[in-house]
Write a protein that holds these residues in place. Sequence first.
Motif, PDB file in Angstrom:
ATOM      1  N   PHE A  70       0.544  -0.746  -0.206  1.00 37.50           N
ATOM      2  CA  PHE A  70      -0.130  -0.234   0.472  1.00 37.50           C
ATOM      3  C   PHE A  70       1.026   0.988   0.094  1.00 37.50           C
ATOM      4  N   ALA A  71       2.398   1.067   0.739  1.00 38.63           N
ATOM      5  CA  ALA A  71       2.335   2.427   0.506  1.00 38.63           C
ATOM      6  C   ALA A  71       3.746   2.469  -0.656  1.00 38.63           C
ATOM      7  N   THR A  72       3.647   1.986  -1.126  1.00 40.53           N
ATOM      8  CA  THR A  72       4.657   1.912  -2.698  1.00 40.53           C
ATOM      9  C   THR A  72       3.598   2.616  -3.684  1.00 40.53           C
ATOM     10  N   LEU A 165      11.507  -7.828   7.736  1.00 39.98           N
ATOM     11  CA  LEU A 165      10.347  -8.583   6.714  1.00 39.98           C
ATOM     12  C   LEU A 165      10.146  -7.095   5.607  1.00 39.98           C
ATOM     13  N   SER A 166       9.117  -6.031   6.522  1.00 41.06           N
ATOM     14  CA  SER A 166       8.173  -5.103   5.570  1.00 41.06           C
ATOM     15  C   SER A 166       9.599  -3.586   5.165  1.00 41.06           C
ATOM     16  N   PHE A 167      10.988  -3.945   5.920  1.00 43.28           N
ATOM     17  CA  PHE A 167      12.013  -3.059   5.385  1.00 43.28           C
ATOM     18  C   PHE A 167      12.295  -3.330   4.276  1.00 43.28           C
ATOM     19  N   ILE A 168      12.128  -4.857   4.053  1.00 43.23           N
ATOM     20  CA  ILE A 168      12.791  -5.558   2.851  1.00 43.23           C
ATOM     21  C   ILE A 168      12.096  -5.592   1.738  1.00 43.23           C
ATOM     22  N   LEU A 169      10.851  -5.632   1.686  1.00 47.22           N
ATOM     23  CA  LEU A 169       9.954  -5.525   1.334  1.00 47.22           C
ATOM     24  C   LEU A 169       9.654  -4.601   0.353  1.00 47.22           C
ATOM     25  N   THR A 170       9.563  -3.773   1.131  1.00 45.50           N
ATOM     26  CA  THR A 170       9.298  -2.243   0.590  1.00 45.50           C
ATOM     27  C   THR A 170      10.107  -1.642  -0.371  1.00 45.50           C
ATOM     28  N   ILE A 172      12.075  -3.784  -2.102  1.00 45.90           N
ATOM     29  CA  ILE A 172      11.933  -4.848  -2.997  1.00 45.90           C
ATOM     30  C   ILE A 172      10.582  -4.225  -3.888  1.00 45.90           C
ATOM     31  N   PHE A 173       9.257  -3.325  -3.152  1.00 40.79           N
ATOM     32  CA  PHE A 173       8.423  -3.112  -4.024  1.00 40.79           C
ATOM     33  C   PHE A 173       8.766  -2.116  -4.693  1.00 40.79           C
ATOM     34  N   LEU A 174       9.862  -0.862  -4.188  1.00 39.97           N
ATOM     35  CA  LEU A 174       9.626  -0.150  -5.262  1.00 39.97           C
ATOM     36  C   LEU A 174      10.117   0.114  -5.806  1.00 39.97           C
ATOM     37  N   GLN A 175      11.559  -1.410  -6.245  1.00 38.86           N
ATOM     38  CA  GLN A 175      11.978  -1.095  -7.782  1.00 38.86           C
ATOM     39  C   GLN A 175      10.688  -2.136  -8.671  1.00 38.86           C
ATOM     40  N   SER A 176      10.215  -3.441  -7.770  1.00 37.79           N
ATOM     41  CA  SER A 176       9.762  -4.367  -8.998  1.00 37.79           C
ATOM     42  C   SER A 176       8.542  -4.184  -9.293  1.00 37.79           C
ATOM     43  N   ILE A 177       7.408  -3.107  -8.675  1.00 37.34           N
ATOM     44  CA  ILE A 177       6.023  -2.721  -8.531  1.00 37.34           C
ATOM     45  C   ILE A 177       6.276  -1.800 -10.310  1.00 37.34           C
ATOM     46  N   PRO A 178       6.682  -0.668 -10.629  1.00 39.23           N
ATOM     47  CA  PRO A 178       7.256   0.052 -12.265  1.00 39.23           C
ATOM     48  C   PRO A 178       7.125  -1.188 -12.904  1.00 39.23           C
ATOM     49  N   LEU A 179       8.221  -2.219 -12.422  1.00 41.18           N
ATOM     50  CA  LEU A 179       7.912  -2.804 -13.734  1.00 41.18           C
ATOM     51  C   LEU A 179       6.561  -3.619 -14.366  1.00 41.18           C
TER      52      LEU A 179
END
Length: 826
Positions: A70-72, A165-170, A172-179
């Motif tokens: 959601f934050a991403t 985990l939430s720190f790392i996932l954020t 990861i999502f910042l890089q992968s969601i735009p793709l």
Amino acid sequence: MEKVERRFIEPISEVSFDPIKQDMAKGMKKFLVKIESFFIKKGYILVLLGFLLGRALILSKLTPFSLPFFATIFLLKRDLAPLALIGLIAGGATLSLENSAFTFFISLTFLIIFRISRKWLKNEMRAMPFFVGIILGAGKIAETFLLTKQLTLYDGMMAGVQMSLSFILTLIFLQSIPLITFNKRRQLLKTEEIVCLIIMIASIMTGTIGWNVYGLSVEHIMSRYLVLIFAFVAGATVGSTVGVVTGLIFSLASVSSFYHMSLLAFSGVLSGLMKEGRKIGVAIGLFIATLLIGMYGDGGGGGNLSINVLETTVAVILFLLTPQYLTSRLAKYIPGTPEFTSEQQKYLRKMRDVTAHRVTQFSNVFQALSKSFSQIDVEHDEDQNQREMDFFLSNVTRKTCQTCFRKDQCWSKNFTTTYSFMEEMIHEMDQNGGIVSKKLSREWEKLCSRSNRVFDAIGQELTFYQANQKLKKQVHESRKLVAEQLLGVSEVMDDFAKEILKERENHHKQEEQILEAIQEFGIHIEQVEIYSLEKGNVDIEISIPYCRGHGECEKLIAPMLSDILGETIVVKREECATYPSGFCHATFSSSKAYKVETGVAHAAKGGGFVSGDSFSTVELGGGKYAIAISDGMGNGERAHYESNETLQLLKKILQSGIEEKTAIKSINSILSLRTTDEIFATLDLAMIDLQNASARFLKVGSTPSFIKRGKKIIKIQASNLPIGILDDVEVDVVSEQLKAGDLLIMMSDGVFEGPKHVENVEAWMKRKIQEIETDDPQEVCDLIMEEVIRSREGFIEDDMTVAVARIKHNTPKWASIPVQKVKRMA
């Protein structure tokens, strides 16, 4: 008859069914584009992703995916954040109402805190993972305390795990969601981005844990389908990476999935290795991996072998039904795939074509400017001259005829006669330094009562007229110089555009042949790159391990390449490694068929230190060698400056690629416009082609040159005035075919005209050159200089320069080494 029927039936069948296939393909493509527009551009895919991530678990208890997702979305695409939140809440509700409520309140808390602290943040992107980690960790502790009214060490550890985990996932999502959303596609995916994308997809798939259709696990089917897609698109490396990462994520979500991780990893490797078999080969690889791992799965909690095979079968069916459009599009963004290479080549070709087009446009602009400057309107020029003459006469008549009592008699009744006489007087005074012939003067005195005053007025106005004409001449010459320079630049840019359009050929087969041949000989080679195999213009780069300075490139590799390519190859440039584990890089190129050895001797007038003569040699691109002598007018520093400036200009213009004639004309215009003094310089230029020994001589006001071929002396002469005398210099080009062993002797006028008491200087010089027995260029220069000075009894009455060049076959140091089992390359 049967053959004839087949010949007519087959084309009809192709015509009948090909359009149908094309229409079906177009329809499928339009359907996929509409689906993509609905899910990607409008953002409804976020509802589905949020639903799966909202119910995804880690260690069967933790839900660290909701808030990072959601934050991403809130940070990247704020208007679509409500869709993501709806999906997260709906997904959490499938686990429990408490989980759904926790997702809503933790997201609301994030919005409040983020909006309050936003004004103190300098970089929202960097601060986002810390916000998410701290808020989710604190929320987990608060939830545990509200439910159990107490906190234990275990609860604190679980909160810390969820926060990490939430720190790392954020991140990861910042890089992968735009793709995969917002239709932001890049031409290149880094390895880290590919891994982040796989982690995100695997995280989304953990939302399917617990789903079963007819006893078959949806998570197993989708994970194997994912491995099949990436193994088919990118091969064993990416396929195994996808298998390991996906299996790891599933094993974190459910401890019972450790067996599944080994299956996915092995499937990715085996399916990727069988990629050459297309989809069927990749599917067979998954079946083999399932059977091999499944045989040991019962004891390890892997389930029944038949169920595993059925799950693999469903994954394979989905994989076979996947349109090629999707796999090809995915392959464009993964490095190492043929589709990615093709896409990159298209992009490079497009950039190359655009660059060449722009250069051609600039070339056309310069060519148009050159035509604009060089275009001379004859009619306009004649009208201008007539207006200037009228203005000239009006000034004269205003001072003389305006107050004369015979004004009407001369200009009203005899206008043509008076005008003709005055025009003729102006021309004569202009050409004879202000003097009018006696005949014209007597005839004018018969017509004019104020003849002397008219002569004085014409003389005064003539000074201004001549200055104006001189200024016009300089402007005209300047325009001509600019036109020639612009045309030369246009030609150079046009040639450059053509060079850009020449694609680098693929020489993979030849590179493998060279690599194999040299390694079979016992020399280890790391890499071979061929840039050109054109005859006489070979360009090859080879990397070899540390050679300890033994000279393997020159002694072994170059002779072997000479045998393979059928021409002499030499080391053009070599960079040896500075440490034992490094690599040496060598560039090999074609050896020139001929080489030139030069010698020069010069002396200043009266034994001074500064000579008015200058000498230069320069090796130009394309295997051309230039030798030039320039003699400035007079002696001393000014003459040296003029001759040296001439050669420096010539050198720079020739190195830029401009043709020799245009270069010399440009230099002439520059020297003639640069000063009002009568300064000029001669130029003697020889251009030698090192591939075939042909020579072009361009002589501008210079003395003859001589070619000594055994006992035969060949004279090279052209009759042109020196540079800077005339506005438009004519350059005669004399061509001559040289041979190995020839001596080319060039000299300034101080040497050629130096011998004293010699009637036929040319015959004397030929005889002296013929009597020289040595063929060393420097010795020949010294002997000729000594003979000329001796003939002057030791006096040097003018600057003297002699340049001698010897043409030799370029024999390599090492003979070619025969290479077995390799045919000569074309």
